[in-house]
Scaffold this motif. Structure first.
Motif, PDB file in Angstrom:
ATOM      1  N   HIS A 197       0.831  -1.207   0.000  1.00 38.82           N
ATOM      2  CA  HIS A 197       0.000   0.000   0.000  1.00 38.82           C
ATOM      3  C   HIS A 197       0.867   1.259   0.000  1.00 38.82           C
ATOM      4  O   HIS A 197       1.988   1.237   0.503  1.00 38.82           O
ATOM      5  CB  HIS A 197      -0.878   0.044   1.262  1.00 38.82           C
TER       6      HIS A 197
ATOM      7  N   THR B 192       4.493  -0.717  -5.713  1.00 40.49           N
ATOM      8  CA  THR B 192       3.358  -0.783  -4.792  1.00 40.49           C
ATOM      9  C   THR B 192       2.208  -1.489  -5.496  1.00 40.49           C
ATOM     10  O   THR B 192       1.755  -1.027  -6.544  1.00 40.49           O
ATOM     11  CB  THR B 192       2.924   0.634  -4.351  1.00 40.49           C
ATOM     12  N   LEU B 193       1.742  -2.603  -4.931  1.00 39.00           N
ATOM     13  CA  LEU B 193       0.816  -3.470  -5.649  1.00 39.00           C
ATOM     14  C   LEU B 193      -0.651  -3.081  -5.525  1.00 39.00           C
ATOM     15  O   LEU B 193      -1.485  -3.536  -6.307  1.00 39.00           O
ATOM     16  CB  LEU B 193       1.002  -4.923  -5.196  1.00 39.00           C
ATOM     17  N   THR B 194      -1.022  -2.250  -4.528  1.00 43.40           N
ATOM     18  CA  THR B 194      -2.394  -1.734  -4.455  1.00 43.40           C
ATOM     19  C   THR B 194      -2.308  -0.231  -4.183  1.00 43.40           C
ATOM     20  O   THR B 194      -1.241   0.296  -3.862  1.00 43.40           O
ATOM     21  CB  THR B 194      -3.225  -2.388  -3.326  1.00 43.40           C
ATOM     22  N   LEU B 195      -3.453   0.431  -4.280  1.00 43.14           N
ATOM     23  CA  LEU B 195      -3.487   1.864  -3.984  1.00 43.14           C
ATOM     24  C   LEU B 195      -4.164   2.156  -2.646  1.00 43.14           C
ATOM     25  O   LEU B 195      -4.536   3.294  -2.373  1.00 43.14           O
ATOM     26  CB  LEU B 195      -4.182   2.624  -5.121  1.00 43.14           C
TER      27      LEU B 195
ATOM     28  N   SER C 136      -2.555   7.693  -4.663  1.00 47.73           N
ATOM     29  CA  SER C 136      -1.569   7.573  -5.736  1.00 47.73           C
ATOM     30  C   SER C 136      -0.757   8.858  -5.866  1.00 47.73           C
ATOM     31  O   SER C 136       0.470   8.813  -6.041  1.00 47.73           O
ATOM     32  CB  SER C 136      -2.267   7.254  -7.063  1.00 47.73           C
TER      33      SER C 136
ATOM     34  N   GLU D  17       5.545   1.079 -11.838  1.00 49.03           N
ATOM     35  CA  GLU D  17       4.143   0.690 -11.937  1.00 49.03           C
ATOM     36  C   GLU D  17       4.028  -0.806 -12.223  1.00 49.03           C
ATOM     37  O   GLU D  17       4.713  -1.326 -13.099  1.00 49.03           O
ATOM     38  CB  GLU D  17       3.451   1.473 -13.057  1.00 49.03           C
ATOM     39  N   PRO D  18       3.170  -1.519 -11.496  1.00 49.68           N
ATOM     40  CA  PRO D  18       2.979  -2.935 -11.795  1.00 49.68           C
ATOM     41  C   PRO D  18       2.257  -3.126 -13.117  1.00 49.68           C
ATOM     42  O   PRO D  18       1.530  -2.231 -13.582  1.00 49.68           O
ATOM     43  CB  PRO D  18       2.131  -3.428 -10.620  1.00 49.68           C
TER      44      PRO D  18
ATOM     45  N   ARG E 279      -2.833  -4.126 -11.386  1.00 50.87           N
ATOM     46  CA  ARG E 279      -2.898  -3.716  -9.984  1.00 50.87           C
ATOM     47  C   ARG E 279      -4.048  -4.431  -9.290  1.00 50.87           C
ATOM     48  O   ARG E 279      -5.143  -4.556  -9.834  1.00 50.87           O
ATOM     49  CB  ARG E 279      -3.096  -2.201  -9.875  1.00 50.87           C
TER      50      ARG E 279
ATOM     51  N   GLU F 154      -6.558  -4.921  -5.751  1.00 51.99           N
ATOM     52  CA  GLU F 154      -7.227  -4.046  -4.795  1.00 51.99           C
ATOM     53  C   GLU F 154      -6.721  -4.326  -3.384  1.00 51.99           C
ATOM     54  O   GLU F 154      -6.279  -5.439  -3.072  1.00 51.99           O
ATOM     55  CB  GLU F 154      -8.738  -4.271  -4.839  1.00 51.99           C
TER      56      GLU F 154
ATOM     57  N   LEU G 285       3.541 -10.427 -10.978  1.00 51.00           N
ATOM     58  CA  LEU G 285       3.687  -8.963 -10.999  1.00 51.00           C
ATOM     59  C   LEU G 285       5.060  -8.545 -10.494  1.00 51.00           C
ATOM     60  O   LEU G 285       5.697  -7.650 -11.055  1.00 51.00           O
ATOM     61  CB  LEU G 285       2.601  -8.307 -10.145  1.00 51.00           C
TER      62      LEU G 285
END
Length: 350
Positions: A13, A38-41, A66, A82-83, A86, A88, A121
């Protein structure tokens, strides 16, 4: 401090990168390259009342976080990666004292994915930026957050498969210590960037729920020791057992036809393929060597020492004993990892 000239920090996060590894990111960025994936926002996070309007103006909490992540990474002197896709935020709930995803977690959440898809990812980002080392949470995710734990598993798996050193944040002195003082201003600026989630108050951070957390004056990192899933001791045992299987099978597969050959082949294929099914390519290699060496030396008899024993006659049984274990070894050693299979599936989907 020596984590590498180019380090990829992998987090779940926005704000994790600064709260957990801010000093290391800023320190590495001064002399080398620090990248942040970063894998989620963090769309399931709460919002400090002072930033509620900002979240509305941005269109969503994810969009605001973000932007905050961008500002924090710039403050630390790092580069945002950026992955390829993405996930959740899974949210978090305490269930019987154990951290778990929120009860209403969706199928798109990080914790709803297969481990191999999370690895994919991370693997994609690693192949793009080619870091010298990877840094992430410890196996408990710092405080048990399920998204953190999922990221830890993925990073360790990718690091092991690609032979890239992996370091995890530790609570106690370990292999690497990174002091805050030389980069304190950068870290404080990065923390302040995450204003929807926290506020800096002196030497502490105040989270959205009111919890106070001291800013670590030294960040400690532990190197994840490279090992096979079975462990080196088990790998040696597997190799020795395979040597016995190969030797005994070579001398006895003709003893009771056809069952001697059937049992010998079953034992040889099982000892070669079994470790690979458990996730250990190294142990599978040890088993392959153990089985194939006596076949090569005794059955093929390159030194012509077998005399008239005829251990490898040019018949079906002789060729099956040579070729089937060899084919099993090739398949077991060449079979892709879960991350590799995920990439194959991704390529097949177009």
């Amino acid at each position: 401090m020596d984590l590498g000239e180019h380090v990829l920090f992998v987090h779940a996060h926005p704000d994790d990168e600064t709260l957990s590894t801010g000093a290391a990111i800023a320190t590495i960025a001064q002399a080398g390259t620090a990248s942040v994936l970063t894998l989620t926002l963090g769309e399931r996070g709460e919002v400090r009342p002072e930033r509620a309007q900002a979240a509305q103006d941005a269109g969503s909490l994810a969009a605001l976080r973000s932007v905050e992540l961008d500002r924090a990474i710039v403050a630390l002197g790092a580069t945002r990666v950026e992955p390829e896709a993405r996930f959740e935020d899974s949210g978090m709930a305490w269930v019987d004292g154990v951290a778990a995803p929120s009860a209403d977690v969706t199928v798109h959440a990080l914790t709803s994915q297969r481990d191999s898809d999370v690895e994919l990812l991370v693997l994609d980002a690693v192949q793009r930026v080619r870091p010298a080392a990877l840094v992430t949470y410890d196996e408990d995710g710092g405080y048990g957050h399920p998204d953190h734990r999922a990221v830890h598993r993925a990073v360790v798996a990718v690091g092991r498969d690609l032979r890239i050193p992996v370091y995890v944040r530790a609570q106690e002195p370990a292999d690497v210590a990174v002091p805050l003082a030389p980069v304190a201003d950068r870290v404080r600026e990065a923390l302040a960037a995450h204003a929807s989630q926290l506020a800096v108050d002196g030497d502490a951070v105040v989270h959205v729920g009111g919890q106070r957390e001291p800013i670590a004056q030294v960040e400690h990192y532990r190197a994840v020791r490279s090992s096979t899933p079975l462990g080196w001791g088990s790998t040696v045992v597997v190799g020795l057992v395979a040597l016995v299987v190969g030797t005994v099978g070579t001398f006895t597969f003709r003893a009771v036809e056809p069952w001697g050959l059937v049992l010998a082949l079953a034992a040889a294929v099982g000892i070669v393929v079994g470790p690979r099914l458990l996730g250990s390519r190294i142990a599978s290699i040890a088993a392959s060597v153990g089985v194939l060496v006596p076949i090569a030396i005794v059955a093929l008899d390159p030194f012509r020492t077998a005399g008239s024993a005829g251990l490898l006659e040019a018949d079906l049984a002789g060729w099956l004993w040579v070729l089937v274990p060899a084919a099993a070894a090739l398949v077991a050693m060449g079979w892709p990892t879960e991350a590799g299979m995920a990439r194959i599936r991704e390529a097949a989907r177009g």
